[in-house]
Enzyme design. Structure first.
Site, mmCIF file in Angstrom:
data_model
loop_
_atom_site.group_PDB
_atom_site.id
_atom_site.type_symbol
_atom_site.label_atom_id
_atom_site.label_comp_id
_atom_site.label_asym_id
_atom_site.label_seq_id
_atom_site.Cartn_x
_atom_site.Cartn_y
_atom_site.Cartn_z
ATOM 1 N N LEU A 87 0.866 -1.176 0.000
ATOM 2 C CA LEU A 87 0.000 0.000 0.000
ATOM 3 C C LEU A 87 0.902 1.226 0.000
ATOM 4 C CD1 LEU A 87 -2.931 -0.565 2.545
ATOM 5 C CD2 LEU A 87 -3.141 0.100 0.152
ATOM 6 N N ASP A 88 0.566 2.232 -0.814
ATOM 7 C CA ASP A 88 1.349 3.465 -0.823
ATOM 8 C C ASP A 88 1.390 4.062 0.575
ATOM 9 O OD1 ASP A 88 1.708 3.252 -3.570
ATOM 10 O OD2 ASP A 88 -0.104 4.393 -4.016
ATOM 11 N N SER A 89 2.433 4.820 0.868
ATOM 12 C CA SER A 89 2.561 5.418 2.196
ATOM 13 C C SER A 89 1.396 6.350 2.509
ATOM 14 C CB SER A 89 3.894 6.178 2.307
ATOM 15 O OG SER A 89 3.978 7.186 1.311
ATOM 16 N N ALA A 103 -1.617 5.873 1.638
ATOM 17 C CA ALA A 103 -2.854 5.094 1.697
ATOM 18 C C ALA A 103 -2.983 4.388 3.041
ATOM 19 C CB ALA A 103 -2.889 4.068 0.568
ATOM 20 N N ARG A 135 -3.938 4.907 -8.685
ATOM 21 C CA ARG A 135 -3.429 6.223 -9.105
ATOM 22 C C ARG A 135 -3.509 6.396 -10.621
ATOM 23 N NH1 ARG A 135 2.251 6.412 -7.566
ATOM 24 N NH2 ARG A 135 2.136 4.168 -7.171
#
EC number: 5.4.99.-
Length: 348
Positions: free
Chosen positions: A118-120, A122, A254
């Site tokens: 997971l992106d930071s 998110a 994204r």
């Protein structure tokens, strides 16, 4: 003190015609009772301390025996690798590892990894494998995932989300809810998608995001096939729109939001992103918050979550295998040496 209190209660319950105890004798009795109570308390403390010392190896043994897949709640801020490291450190600290009495057992290893970054920026469900459960993480990457994403129209960034530098601005005032709903079908089903430049995908063994941060010129990866099972607009309050997305592995929210902005003759970036489900694990029912990152809570979660996995994914006894670095993020914790492997091929 309990003995002293008992002595007080006992003395106050004497019959009125009983001869009074001299003051000096009473003080001596109280002192003796207090000393007895303190000695008893010290003995209890000694036993408790001994039990605590014994419990650390027991906890370490239990930790090393854990095996399976469970889910944790990742908050906004840390990367998935940082969160995994935080989880590892909490478990090792609880078990008192590595400790002198355990460092002799060099073959004892804790293996832990996550299945899908997971992106930071998110938050949401992060599936974690422990022990032989790390072998099941590949299926977690390829399985379905569900997200709630809030996009912002009119702004494009280099990272395709709000953490990046604004690279373009376009008007959005004429875009309606019907316009957005009308194009969503184009992004549903089996489609082709170009991954973001800021991602964990690699070029010559290095992450694209790392190369981008160094200022190096990076070419976009070619479009690749991905699957979107369902896509709906939940809310539209210009310039913000909220999507409910269920997709397969390798899909980038994204990129989706950016492509929607372009399709509307504008631009867009991700403002908020929450993964609400990964495979059978949901944010509300299965993701452990940080205050539940204990050996006992994880053991209980592993037992509960085992019933969620298909029968063909059940753990079977086999020889230990190292994680596939191309798809997993794993931590190999040896009791006298700790080292990590943070390579992840996919990010969502």
């Amino acid at each position: 003190m309990a003995a002293a209190e008992a002595a007080v209660v006992s003395s106050s319950s004497l019959k009125p015609d009983t001869a009074p105890v001299p003051e000096s004798a009473g003080m001596a009795a109280a002192t003796a009772a207090t000393s007895s109570a303190m000695a008893a308390a010290a003995a209890v403390a000694a036993r408790t301390g001994s039990e605590a010392r014994v419990s650390k190896p027991a906890l370490a043994t239990k930790l090393l025996s854990l095996s399976g897949v469970f889910a944790v709640h990742k908050p906004k801020g840390p990367t998935s690798a940082e969160l995994l490291n935080r989880l590892k450190e909490k478990l090792l600290a609880e078990a008192g590892m590595p400790s002198p009495e355990w460092t002799k057992r060099k073959k004892q290893t804790l293996k832990i990894g996550h299945g899908g970054t997971l992106d930071s920026a998110a938050r949401g469900v992060l599936v974690v494998g422990i022990g032989r459960g790390t072998k099941l993480l590949t299926s977690m990457l390829s399985g379905s995932k569900r997200y709630i994403a809030t996009g912002e129209l009119g702004k494009a960034t280099d990272t395709l989300d709000s953490t990046g530098k604004v690279t373009e601005e376009k008007p959005y005032d004429k875009i309606t809810q019907e316009d957005i709903e009308g194009i969503l079908q184009k992004f549903t089903g089996n489609i082709m998608q170009v991954p973001p430049l800021y991602s964990a995908l690699k070029k010559d063994g290095q992450r694209l995001s790392t190369l981008m941060k160094r200022g190096e010129v990076v070419e976009a990866k070619p479009a690749r096939p991905v699957t979107v099972y369902s896509l709906s607009l939940q809310k539209f309050q210009p310039p913000f729109f909220t999507l409910d997305v269920e997709c397969g592995g390798g899909f980038y929210i994204r990129s989706l939001v950016s492509d929607i902005g372009k399709e509307l003759s504008s631009c867009a970036n991700v403002l908020e992103l929450t993964r609400t489900k990964q495979g059978p694990f949901t944010l509300e029912e299965h993701a452990l918050p940080e205050d539940k990152w204990t050996i006992d809570d994880i053991a209980q979660s592993l037992e509960q979550c085992s019933s969620l996995l298909p029968a063909e994914m059940a753990l079977k006894k086999s020889k230990p295998e190292e994680c596939n670095e191309q798809v997993l993020s794993c931590e190999y914790i040896t009791l006298n040496e700790i080292k990590g492997e943070d390579d992840v091929i996919k990010t969502f």
